[in-house]
Design a protein around this motif. Sequence first.
Motif, mmCIF file in Angstrom:
data_model
loop_
_atom_site.group_PDB
_atom_site.id
_atom_site.type_symbol
_atom_site.label_atom_id
_atom_site.label_comp_id
_atom_site.label_asym_id
_atom_site.label_seq_id
_atom_site.Cartn_x
_atom_site.Cartn_y
_atom_site.Cartn_z
ATOM 1 N N ILE A 47 -4.268 -1.391 -8.803
ATOM 2 C CA ILE A 47 -3.052 -1.810 -8.102
ATOM 3 C C ILE A 47 -2.611 -0.700 -7.174
ATOM 4 O O ILE A 47 -2.658 0.484 -7.520
ATOM 5 C CB ILE A 47 -1.932 -2.160 -9.109
ATOM 6 C CG1 ILE A 47 -2.372 -3.339 -9.988
ATOM 7 C CG2 ILE A 47 -0.621 -2.479 -8.393
ATOM 8 C CD1 ILE A 47 -1.432 -3.647 -11.125
ATOM 9 N N ASP A 48 -2.166 -1.088 -5.985
ATOM 10 C CA ASP A 48 -1.719 -0.097 -4.998
ATOM 11 C C ASP A 48 -0.463 -0.620 -4.304
ATOM 12 O O ASP A 48 -0.337 -1.819 -4.042
ATOM 13 C CB ASP A 48 -2.830 0.147 -3.971
ATOM 14 C CG ASP A 48 -2.406 1.181 -2.945
ATOM 15 O OD1 ASP A 48 -2.173 2.344 -3.345
ATOM 16 O OD2 ASP A 48 -2.285 0.815 -1.763
ATOM 17 N N ILE A 49 0.459 0.280 -4.036
ATOM 18 C CA ILE A 49 1.689 -0.063 -3.313
ATOM 19 C C ILE A 49 1.761 0.819 -2.085
ATOM 20 O O ILE A 49 1.663 2.053 -2.184
ATOM 21 C CB ILE A 49 2.937 0.137 -4.196
ATOM 22 C CG1 ILE A 49 2.906 -0.805 -5.400
ATOM 23 C CG2 ILE A 49 4.212 -0.075 -3.379
ATOM 24 C CD1 ILE A 49 4.049 -0.609 -6.383
ATOM 25 N N ASP A 50 1.934 0.185 -0.932
ATOM 26 C CA ASP A 50 2.039 0.930 0.326
ATOM 27 C C ASP A 50 3.415 1.605 0.377
ATOM 28 O O ASP A 50 4.442 0.920 0.349
ATOM 29 C CB ASP A 50 1.891 -0.039 1.502
ATOM 30 C CG ASP A 50 1.736 0.701 2.828
ATOM 31 O OD1 ASP A 50 2.449 1.722 3.022
ATOM 32 O OD2 ASP A 50 0.921 0.265 3.663
ATOM 33 N N PRO A 51 3.461 2.950 0.426
ATOM 34 C CA PRO A 51 4.762 3.642 0.423
ATOM 35 C C PRO A 51 5.606 3.371 1.656
ATOM 36 O O PRO A 51 6.820 3.561 1.625
ATOM 37 C CB PRO A 51 4.362 5.125 0.355
ATOM 38 C CG PRO A 51 2.965 5.186 0.878
ATOM 39 C CD PRO A 51 2.324 3.888 0.491
ATOM 40 N N LYS A 52 4.985 2.868 2.757
ATOM 41 C CA LYS A 52 5.736 2.634 3.992
ATOM 42 C C LYS A 52 6.445 1.285 3.998
ATOM 43 O O LYS A 52 7.579 1.169 4.449
ATOM 44 C CB LYS A 52 4.808 2.723 5.192
ATOM 45 C CG LYS A 52 4.257 4.137 5.409
ATOM 46 C CD LYS A 52 3.369 4.181 6.647
ATOM 47 C CE LYS A 52 2.838 5.600 6.886
ATOM 48 N NZ LYS A 52 1.953 5.655 8.082
ATOM 49 N N ASN A 53 5.732 0.229 3.543
ATOM 50 C CA ASN A 53 6.343 -1.099 3.596
ATOM 51 C C ASN A 53 6.549 -1.751 2.240
ATOM 52 O O ASN A 53 7.067 -2.859 2.149
ATOM 53 C CB ASN A 53 5.509 -2.029 4.481
ATOM 54 C CG ASN A 53 4.057 -2.106 4.015
ATOM 55 O OD1 ASN A 53 3.733 -1.919 2.839
ATOM 56 N ND2 ASN A 53 3.161 -2.382 4.973
ATOM 57 N N GLY A 54 6.104 -1.077 1.187
ATOM 58 C CA GLY A 54 6.293 -1.616 -0.155
ATOM 59 C C GLY A 54 5.340 -2.731 -0.508
ATOM 60 O O GLY A 54 5.477 -3.369 -1.566
ATOM 61 N N GLN A 55 4.339 -2.990 0.334
ATOM 62 C CA GLN A 55 3.386 -4.080 0.102
ATOM 63 C C GLN A 55 2.528 -3.757 -1.116
ATOM 64 O O GLN A 55 1.989 -2.663 -1.236
ATOM 65 C CB GLN A 55 2.494 -4.266 1.327
ATOM 66 C CG GLN A 55 1.590 -5.477 1.268
ATOM 67 C CD GLN A 55 2.367 -6.770 1.352
ATOM 68 O OE1 GLN A 55 3.270 -6.911 2.161
ATOM 69 N NE2 GLN A 55 2.010 -7.723 0.510
ATOM 70 N N LEU A 56 2.394 -4.754 -1.998
ATOM 71 C CA LEU A 56 1.614 -4.565 -3.225
ATOM 72 C C LEU A 56 0.256 -5.248 -3.083
ATOM 73 O O LEU A 56 0.178 -6.397 -2.633
ATOM 74 C CB LEU A 56 2.374 -5.135 -4.424
ATOM 75 C CG LEU A 56 1.775 -4.891 -5.812
ATOM 76 C CD1 LEU A 56 2.887 -4.740 -6.849
ATOM 77 C CD2 LEU A 56 0.843 -6.033 -6.240
ATOM 78 N N HIS A 57 -0.801 -4.533 -3.428
ATOM 79 C CA HIS A 57 -2.155 -5.085 -3.426
ATOM 80 C C HIS A 57 -2.753 -4.911 -4.811
ATOM 81 O O HIS A 57 -2.481 -3.903 -5.487
ATOM 82 C CB HIS A 57 -3.040 -4.374 -2.394
ATOM 83 C CG HIS A 57 -2.551 -4.532 -0.989
ATOM 84 N ND1 HIS A 57 -2.877 -5.620 -0.203
ATOM 85 C CD2 HIS A 57 -1.763 -3.729 -0.217
ATOM 86 C CE1 HIS A 57 -2.311 -5.484 0.977
ATOM 87 N NE2 HIS A 57 -1.622 -4.345 1.006
#
Length: 412
Positions: A47-57
């Motif tokens: 699981i990864d969360i983009d620190p810039k937009n909060g998008q979760l993958h």
Amino acid sequence: MSSEILTVLEYMEKEKGIERADMISAIVNAIKTAAQKGVNSGQELKIDIDPKNGQLHAWAMLRVVDSVSDPKTEIHIEKASAIQPGIQLGEELEKEIDPAYLGRIAAQTARQAIMQKLRQFEKDRIYDDFKDMVGNIVTGTVRRRERNDIYVDLGKAEALLMGREQVPGEEYQPGDRIRCLLAAIESTPRGPELMLTRASPRFVRRLFELEVTEIADGTVQVEAFAREPGYRTKMAVISNDPKVDPVGACVGARGARVKSIVRELNGEKIDIINYFADPEEMVREALKPAVPREVKIDERGRRIILRVANEDLAIAIGRKGQNARLTSRLIGWKIDIEEFAEKTVDVQDEATKKLASSLDVDYELATRLVTAGFVSLEIFEGVEADDLEESGFTADEAATILAKVAAVSGNA
């Protein structure tokens, strides 16, 4: 969900000071753990969360095989090749999955992770904010009372004033302002607990350090201290500057300084005395206005026996022995206070003993002489036998007495 995560990350970073990377790590680990216990049980996830937009993958980690026995952990080589051309048997494929597939549990877990991280941060922050304030006086507002304990709001944190650290007779209601000494930070299962006190001698000592500049700058030193909270405090002070009166400095002009502290202590009496290294001088100073008539020092047993006049006995002992106890703690010696009995001198008896010894006669004959007025050898000058016989002595007694007087006078 990404907008929610981003909002939370920004809030935590700006308002609470929690690093964005720390929050992301906490959320990712919490979601992964929850998902693996729920619908994705037995499946390894990334699981990864983009620190810039909060998008979760999210990705499912699958091993490439030619015969699938567990679809949660394995994928057939043909399907794997369609996703990632050129992949080989035995390799691991990262198959992206829709975050919504993780389910409602994952979303709840993210929120729980945020709250847990916030609580942990609050605990760490409490310790960091207050660790350098231990031993200092803090001001807060009474929030609530639970049994005998009082919980105090210090603004950044809540602190505990336990019943045994309160002053007898003091009553506080929710909303009241209160000053206490931050005594310690204790580790508990709930996190660091700020422990307050108003009953400790350190509280009064710190009040003097704040109120009396000469104590704060080291000109005046507090050498000894004893307290019974709510009743009386005794402190002994000494000055490093001969021009500064240590007691006067603590009392202040017209008692202003000590009155300020007495008000804070709700009327508790404060005795400030000069410090002496000699225990006898110290005990005499500490018991004023009572004046010991007799002082006996037992160096080996560190014990002082005081005898005071009856009119000073109640002052020296104090209410329920309070003054004696505080003086004992102040000096560090055991103190026993007794009533001083005046020795009455029997003048006739003393004169009789002295005459009997001087003339070498028995006590009874000497008593008769003293009763007749012959209280010393000097009075026998010019006395004849007739004078003694007129005073009730026989001729033989008179002759014996005069002979002894003559013998003593001749030797003199």
